[in-house]
Design an enzyme around this catalytic site. Structure first.
Site, PDB file in Angstrom:
ATOM      1  N   ARG A  67       0.704  -1.194   0.075  1.00 11.08           N
ATOM      2  CA  ARG A  67      -0.071   0.022  -0.027  1.00 11.08           C
ATOM      3  C   ARG A  67       0.868   1.075   0.053  1.00 11.08           C
ATOM      4  O   ARG A  67       2.012   1.293   0.401  1.00 11.08           O
ATOM      5  CB  ARG A  67      -0.881   0.055   1.377  1.00 11.08           C
ATOM      6  CG  ARG A  67      -2.217  -0.645   1.083  1.00 11.08           C
ATOM      7  CD  ARG A  67      -3.155  -0.023  -0.019  1.00 11.08           C
ATOM      8  NE  ARG A  67      -3.010   1.519   0.029  1.00 11.08           N
ATOM      9  CZ  ARG A  67      -3.860   2.172   0.596  1.00 11.08           C
ATOM     10  NH1 ARG A  67      -4.567   1.759   1.439  1.00 11.08           N
ATOM     11  NH2 ARG A  67      -3.594   3.354   0.646  1.00 11.08           N
ATOM     12  N   ARG A 123       2.700   4.637 -16.368  1.00 13.12           N
ATOM     13  CA  ARG A 123       3.227   4.437 -17.913  1.00 13.12           C
ATOM     14  C   ARG A 123       4.599   5.123 -18.186  1.00 13.12           C
ATOM     15  O   ARG A 123       5.495   4.428 -18.481  1.00 13.12           O
ATOM     16  CB  ARG A 123       2.167   4.820 -18.670  1.00 13.12           C
ATOM     17  CG  ARG A 123       1.478   3.364 -19.132  1.00 13.12           C
ATOM     18  CD  ARG A 123       0.728   3.653 -20.401  1.00 13.12           C
ATOM     19  NE  ARG A 123      -0.415   4.994 -20.110  1.00 13.12           N
ATOM     20  CZ  ARG A 123      -1.339   4.421 -19.404  1.00 13.12           C
ATOM     21  NH1 ARG A 123      -1.808   3.372 -18.837  1.00 13.12           N
ATOM     22  NH2 ARG A 123      -2.210   5.416 -19.392  1.00 13.12           N
ATOM     23  N   CYS A 134      -7.448   3.012 -12.418  1.00 15.63           N
ATOM     24  CA  CYS A 134      -7.870   3.952 -11.460  1.00 15.63           C
ATOM     25  C   CYS A 134      -9.351   4.074 -10.980  1.00 15.63           C
ATOM     26  O   CYS A 134      -9.793   3.768 -11.867  1.00 15.63           O
ATOM     27  CB  CYS A 134      -7.402   5.389 -12.321  1.00 15.63           C
ATOM     28  SG  CYS A 134      -5.814   5.505 -12.798  1.00 15.63           S
ATOM     29  N   GLU A 137     -11.897   7.422  -4.862  1.00 15.54           N
ATOM     30  CA  GLU A 137     -12.045   7.112  -3.452  1.00 15.54           C
ATOM     31  C   GLU A 137     -13.394   7.525  -2.966  1.00 15.54           C
ATOM     32  O   GLU A 137     -14.074   8.459  -3.468  1.00 15.54           O
ATOM     33  CB  GLU A 137     -10.953   7.497  -2.667  1.00 15.54           C
ATOM     34  CG  GLU A 137     -10.607   7.448  -1.164  1.00 15.54           C
ATOM     35  CD  GLU A 137     -10.745   6.097  -0.809  1.00 15.54           C
ATOM     36  OE1 GLU A 137      -9.496   5.326  -0.978  1.00 15.54           O
ATOM     37  OE2 GLU A 137     -11.618   5.517  -0.151  1.00 15.54           O
ATOM     38  N   ARG A 149      -3.726   7.297  -3.462  1.00 17.14           N
ATOM     39  CA  ARG A 149      -3.657   6.027  -3.089  1.00 17.14           C
ATOM     40  C   ARG A 149      -3.190   4.949  -4.104  1.00 17.14           C
ATOM     41  O   ARG A 149      -3.843   4.986  -5.392  1.00 17.14           O
ATOM     42  CB  ARG A 149      -4.727   5.607  -2.315  1.00 17.14           C
ATOM     43  CG  ARG A 149      -5.011   6.356  -1.082  1.00 17.14           C
ATOM     44  CD  ARG A 149      -6.496   5.770  -0.196  1.00 17.14           C
ATOM     45  NE  ARG A 149      -6.601   6.588   0.899  1.00 17.14           N
ATOM     46  CZ  ARG A 149      -7.192   7.629   1.098  1.00 17.14           C
ATOM     47  NH1 ARG A 149      -7.686   8.222   0.061  1.00 17.14           N
ATOM     48  NH2 ARG A 149      -7.416   8.155   2.341  1.00 17.14           N
ATOM     49  N   TYR A 167       3.905   5.870   2.750  1.00 13.81           N
ATOM     50  CA  TYR A 167       2.810   7.261   2.996  1.00 13.81           C
ATOM     51  C   TYR A 167       3.639   8.423   3.103  1.00 13.81           C
ATOM     52  O   TYR A 167       4.506   8.660   3.927  1.00 13.81           O
ATOM     53  CB  TYR A 167       2.081   6.943   4.320  1.00 13.81           C
ATOM     54  CG  TYR A 167       1.046   5.921   4.075  1.00 13.81           C
ATOM     55  CD1 TYR A 167       1.278   4.591   4.286  1.00 13.81           C
ATOM     56  CD2 TYR A 167      -0.491   5.972   3.817  1.00 13.81           C
ATOM     57  CE1 TYR A 167       0.480   3.558   4.101  1.00 13.81           C
ATOM     58  CE2 TYR A 167      -1.303   5.069   3.712  1.00 13.81           C
ATOM     59  CZ  TYR A 167      -1.039   3.785   3.815  1.00 13.81           C
ATOM     60  OH  TYR A 167      -1.894   2.889   3.746  1.00 13.81           O
ATOM     61  N   ARG A 175      -1.772   6.325   7.929  1.00 17.83           N
ATOM     62  CA  ARG A 175      -1.588   5.083   8.514  1.00 17.83           C
ATOM     63  C   ARG A 175      -0.185   4.974   9.202  1.00 17.83           C
ATOM     64  O   ARG A 175       0.683   4.364   8.648  1.00 17.83           O
ATOM     65  CB  ARG A 175      -1.745   3.808   7.417  1.00 17.83           C
ATOM     66  CG  ARG A 175      -3.047   3.591   6.910  1.00 17.83           C
ATOM     67  CD  ARG A 175      -4.046   3.099   8.094  1.00 17.83           C
ATOM     68  NE  ARG A 175      -3.538   2.021   8.540  1.00 17.83           N
ATOM     69  CZ  ARG A 175      -3.747   0.760   8.242  1.00 17.83           C
ATOM     70  NH1 ARG A 175      -4.502   0.222   7.263  1.00 17.83           N
ATOM     71  NH2 ARG A 175      -3.250  -0.456   8.844  1.00 17.83           N
TER      72      ARG A 175
END
Ligand SMILES: O=C(O)C(=O)C[C@]1(C(=O)O)C=C[C@@H](O)C=C1
Length: 180
Positions: A67, A123, A134, A137, A149, A167, A175
């Site tokens: 993540r 890319r 894509c 959220e 994210r 992050y 997080r």
């Protein structure tokens, strides 16, 4: 004396099936995608990651999910591409990955980021034959704005406990428990 073609074909077929079954069994016993034991390292001369690598289709080991998140400076093309490029590079570097190890990358953008697809940054960074997607959220009231994210799926020999989730920028606060 003529070669017994049907017998040779049968023998070759049985050999192929035996190798495939052995690879499946061995990859499922340890370090494979279904291994639920946290952080169990592969044995020193373990051949199983190689077999699992054949099965994941990447150069290495087990499939892991990584993540990451970052915050773009604004809703403009350059800001989204710059933040995403930096995030992807950190994920790759901190986890010792090359594009050959990558299986897929899923991006989300918060609903306020509409100027560009984050996949374009991937890319441009060389992820040409990697499946990318894509999505938007969830628009949770009060959530951090301008966040990109990602979820990377990669083949790696690293145990899950050694995976570095990344992050950056304002997203570092999201997080703190898992950020590397
Ligand atoms: O990890 C993040 O980026 C978060 O914002 C945290 C969190 C979560 O609650 O686990 C929230 C929303 C995202 O879709 C993913 C994860």
């Amino acid at each position: 004396m003529y070669p017994n073609i049907p017998l040779m074909a049968l023998t070759a077929g049985l050999l192929v099936i035996t190798v495939m079954v052995a690879a499946l069994v061995l990859s499922g016993t340890s370090g494979g995608p279904h291994d639920r034991s946290p952080g169990r390292p592969a044995k020193r001369h373990d051949h199983r990651p190689v077999l699992a690598g054949l099965l994941t289709g990447t150069g290495a080991g087990t499939m892991r999910a990584i993540r990451g998140a970052t915050q773009a400076d604004g809703n403009d093309r350059d800001s989204i591409l710059e933040a995403t490029t930096e995030l992807l590079a950190e994920v790759m570097n901190r986890n010792g990955l090359t594009t050959d190890d990558i299986i897929s990358v899923l991006f989300t953008s918060t609903p306020d980021l509409t100027a560009e697809f984050p996949a374009l940054a991937a890319r441009k960074a060389g992820f040409h034959d990697v499946p990318l997607l894509c999505a938007v959220e969830i628009d949770v009231p009060g959530a951090l704005p301008r966040v990109v994210r990602l979820m990377v799926h990669a083949g790696t020999d690293r145990p899950r406990a050694q995976i570095q989730h990344v992050y950056l920028r304002g997203a570092a606060r999201l997080r703190q428990d898992i950020a590397g």
